[in-house]
Design a protein around this motif. Structure first.
Motif, short mmCIF file in Angstrom:
data_model
loop_
_atom_site.label_atom_id
_atom_site.label_comp_id
_atom_site.label_asym_id
_atom_site.label_seq_id
_atom_site.Cartn_x
_atom_site.Cartn_y
_atom_site.Cartn_z
N THR A 221 -24.97 -18.23 42.12
CA THR A 221 -25.10 -18.24 43.58
C THR A 221 -25.77 -19.54 44.02
O THR A 221 -26.62 -20.08 43.30
N ASP A 222 -25.38 -20.02 45.19
CA ASP A 222 -26.03 -21.19 45.79
C ASP A 222 -27.04 -20.79 46.85
O ASP A 222 -27.65 -21.64 47.49
N VAL A 223 -27.24 -19.48 47.05
CA VAL A 223 -28.22 -18.99 48.02
C VAL A 223 -29.62 -19.38 47.56
O VAL A 223 -29.94 -19.26 46.37
N PRO A 224 -30.49 -19.84 48.46
CA PRO A 224 -31.89 -20.05 48.08
C PRO A 224 -32.54 -18.73 47.66
O PRO A 224 -32.51 -17.76 48.41
N VAL A 225 -33.08 -18.70 46.46
CA VAL A 225 -33.62 -17.47 45.88
C VAL A 225 -35.06 -17.69 45.48
O VAL A 225 -35.43 -18.75 44.96
N GLN A 226 -35.89 -16.67 45.74
CA GLN A 226 -37.21 -16.65 45.12
C GLN A 226 -37.38 -15.31 44.39
O GLN A 226 -36.96 -14.26 44.88
N VAL A 227 -37.95 -15.41 43.21
CA VAL A 227 -38.24 -14.23 42.41
C VAL A 227 -39.74 -14.01 42.40
O VAL A 227 -40.51 -14.91 42.04
N ILE A 228 -40.17 -12.83 42.83
CA ILE A 228 -41.56 -12.43 42.75
C ILE A 228 -41.69 -11.53 41.54
O ILE A 228 -41.14 -10.42 41.51
N ALA A 229 -42.41 -11.99 40.52
CA ALA A 229 -42.52 -11.27 39.25
C ALA A 229 -43.94 -10.77 39.06
O ALA A 229 -44.84 -11.55 38.75
N PRO A 230 -44.19 -9.47 39.25
CA PRO A 230 -45.54 -8.92 39.04
C PRO A 230 -45.96 -9.05 37.57
O PRO A 230 -45.20 -8.67 36.67
N SER A 231 -47.15 -9.54 37.35
CA SER A 231 -47.59 -9.82 35.98
C SER A 231 -47.80 -8.57 35.16
O SER A 231 -47.71 -8.61 33.93
N ALA A 232 -48.10 -7.44 35.81
CA ALA A 232 -48.38 -6.19 35.09
C ALA A 232 -47.25 -5.18 35.25
O ALA A 232 -47.48 -3.96 35.14
N PRO A 238 -41.73 -10.23 33.38
CA PRO A 238 -41.38 -11.47 34.09
C PRO A 238 -40.28 -12.31 33.44
O PRO A 238 -39.41 -12.82 34.15
N PRO A 239 -40.24 -12.51 32.11
CA PRO A 239 -39.22 -13.41 31.56
C PRO A 239 -37.78 -13.02 31.87
O PRO A 239 -36.94 -13.89 32.13
N VAL A 240 -37.47 -11.72 31.86
CA VAL A 240 -36.08 -11.33 32.11
C VAL A 240 -35.70 -11.54 33.57
O VAL A 240 -34.52 -11.66 33.89
N GLN A 241 -36.69 -11.64 34.46
CA GLN A 241 -36.41 -11.91 35.87
C GLN A 241 -36.31 -13.40 36.17
O GLN A 241 -35.58 -13.80 37.09
N THR A 242 -37.07 -14.21 35.43
CA THR A 242 -37.28 -15.60 35.86
C THR A 242 -36.45 -16.62 35.08
O THR A 242 -36.30 -17.75 35.55
N GLY A 243 -35.92 -16.26 33.92
CA GLY A 243 -35.16 -17.22 33.12
C GLY A 243 -33.72 -17.33 33.56
O GLY A 243 -32.79 -17.10 32.77
N ILE A 244 -33.51 -17.73 34.83
CA ILE A 244 -32.17 -17.66 35.43
C ILE A 244 -31.74 -18.96 36.09
O ILE A 244 -30.75 -18.99 36.82
N ALA A 245 -32.45 -20.06 35.84
CA ALA A 245 -32.13 -21.32 36.53
C ALA A 245 -30.71 -21.78 36.25
O ALA A 245 -30.12 -22.49 37.07
N ASP A 250 -31.00 -23.11 43.18
CA ASP A 250 -32.02 -23.20 44.23
C ASP A 250 -32.99 -22.03 44.04
O ASP A 250 -32.92 -21.02 44.72
N LEU A 251 -33.92 -22.18 43.08
CA LEU A 251 -34.76 -21.08 42.63
C LEU A 251 -36.24 -21.40 42.74
O LEU A 251 -36.68 -22.50 42.40
N ARG A 252 -37.00 -20.41 43.22
CA ARG A 252 -38.47 -20.46 43.22
C ARG A 252 -38.96 -19.22 42.50
O ARG A 252 -38.42 -18.14 42.69
N VAL A 253 -40.01 -19.38 41.71
CA VAL A 253 -40.58 -18.26 40.95
C VAL A 253 -42.05 -18.13 41.28
O VAL A 253 -42.80 -19.11 41.26
N HIS A 254 -42.47 -16.90 41.60
CA HIS A 254 -43.88 -16.60 41.88
C HIS A 254 -44.32 -15.47 40.95
O HIS A 254 -43.81 -14.35 41.05
N ARG A 255 -45.24 -15.76 40.08
CA ARG A 255 -45.84 -14.72 39.24
C ARG A 255 -47.14 -14.29 39.92
O ARG A 255 -48.04 -15.11 40.11
N VAL A 256 -47.22 -13.03 40.26
CA VAL A 256 -48.34 -12.54 41.05
C VAL A 256 -48.98 -11.35 40.35
O VAL A 256 -48.31 -10.61 39.61
#
Length: 284
Positions: A221-232, A238-245, A250-256
């Motif tokens: 997808t070319d849609v701007p995406v952000q992934v919010i990955a809760p640390s707990a 988190p890795p299965v959500q964020t390893g998608i570049a 157009d990807l942003r990742v936030h580990r919270v």
């Protein structure tokens, strides 16, 4: 006020709109075993600034609950999202915010053709694209010991998916209260679901998991995406959500900090990140 929106196959969905309709539209898609009430805190934080739309996905809340597993295929769920967008914002692109199975189905929709040009941004929480997840798992096998540890940890946390494939036993576990107690022990932010939501939503796993993991596609997808990955997050690491570049340029990742049900436990955090991406997309 709840309005009814009918999907392509005749399934009726319960949709609620909040905030000014002239503002940017943010459509929120809940996961399993929740209903649209998951977003109540987020809606409260954003409804003064945005046109916020929530809906009960098929099988949950006040929406229709088809009995055939095939009615819960990702293609049908993507048609539901398209029908909601047609109803609430037919002429302008929308912003999407989704959690868990809401994220899974939204990934499927934005990496397909039907919503091309209709989505301005996407915020995903605790729910990967199934095709991305399957390909990520294959890559972990080939990448050596540290990556293999990530895979083993995720598989251990995903054991319930295999259990949900068994006929009748998962339904019995929900009806007995056992599953509710186990989920609550793993994540204190979990709330007791409505029993019909939990029972009907099992079809999401039975209709989709094995077929998507057996034949994953390179969905982009070319849609701007952000992934919010809760640390707990005890269910989706988190890795299965964020390893998608590779598939999302157009990807942003936030580990919270936080557990799986972040929209319920930290709605202000979710609202803040979603609003930030909406504003960034609008400034382009």
């Amino acid at each position: 006020m709840v309005r009814r929106v009918v999907s392509r196959d005749g399934t009726s969905l319960a949709v609620v709109e909040s905030g000014p309709r002239t503002a940017p539209t943010l459509v929120c898609v809940h996961g399993y075993p929740d209903n649209r009430s998951l977003w109540d805190g987020v809606v409260q934080s954003l409804q003064d600034r945005f046109h916020v739309v929530t809906y009960d996905v098929r099988g949950a809340g006040e929406s229709d609950k088809p009995h055939r597993d095939s009615a819960y295929l990702l293609d049908r769920l993507a048609e539901d999202l398209t029908a909601v967008l047609d109803a609430v914002s037919p002429d302008h692109p929308v912003h999407l915010l989704a959690h868990d199975w809401g994220s899974i189905q939204t990934w499927h929709a934005i990496t397909g053709d039907d919503l091309r040009g209709r989505v301005a941004s996407y915020t995903s929480i605790s729910g990967p694209c199934l095709d991305h997840a399957a390909r990520w798992m294959r890559s972990r096998v080939r990448a050596g010991l540290p990556a293999l540890r990530e895979l083993v940890a995720q598989l251990a946390s995903s054991g319930y998916i295999g259990f949900f494939q068994i006929p009748k036993l998962p339904e019995l576990a929900w009806r007995s209260g056992l599953t509710q107690r186990l989920v609550r022990a793993l994540d204190r932010s979990a709330s007791a679901p409505e029993l019909p939501d939990a029972i009907h939503g099992l079809a999401l796993y039975r209709a989709n998991m094995l077929r998507r993991f057996a034949r994953p596609e390179p969905r982009r997808t070319d849609v701007p995406v952000q992934v919010i990955a809760p640390s707990a997050d005890r269910f989706v690491h988190p890795p299965v959500q964020t390893g998608i570049a590779e598939w999302v340029p157009d990807l942003r990742v936030h580990r919270v900090p936080g557990g799986h049900w972040l929209p319920r436990s930290r709605p202000e955090t979710v609202a803040g990140y979603a609003a930030e991406l909406v504003e960034q997309a609008a400034s382009r």
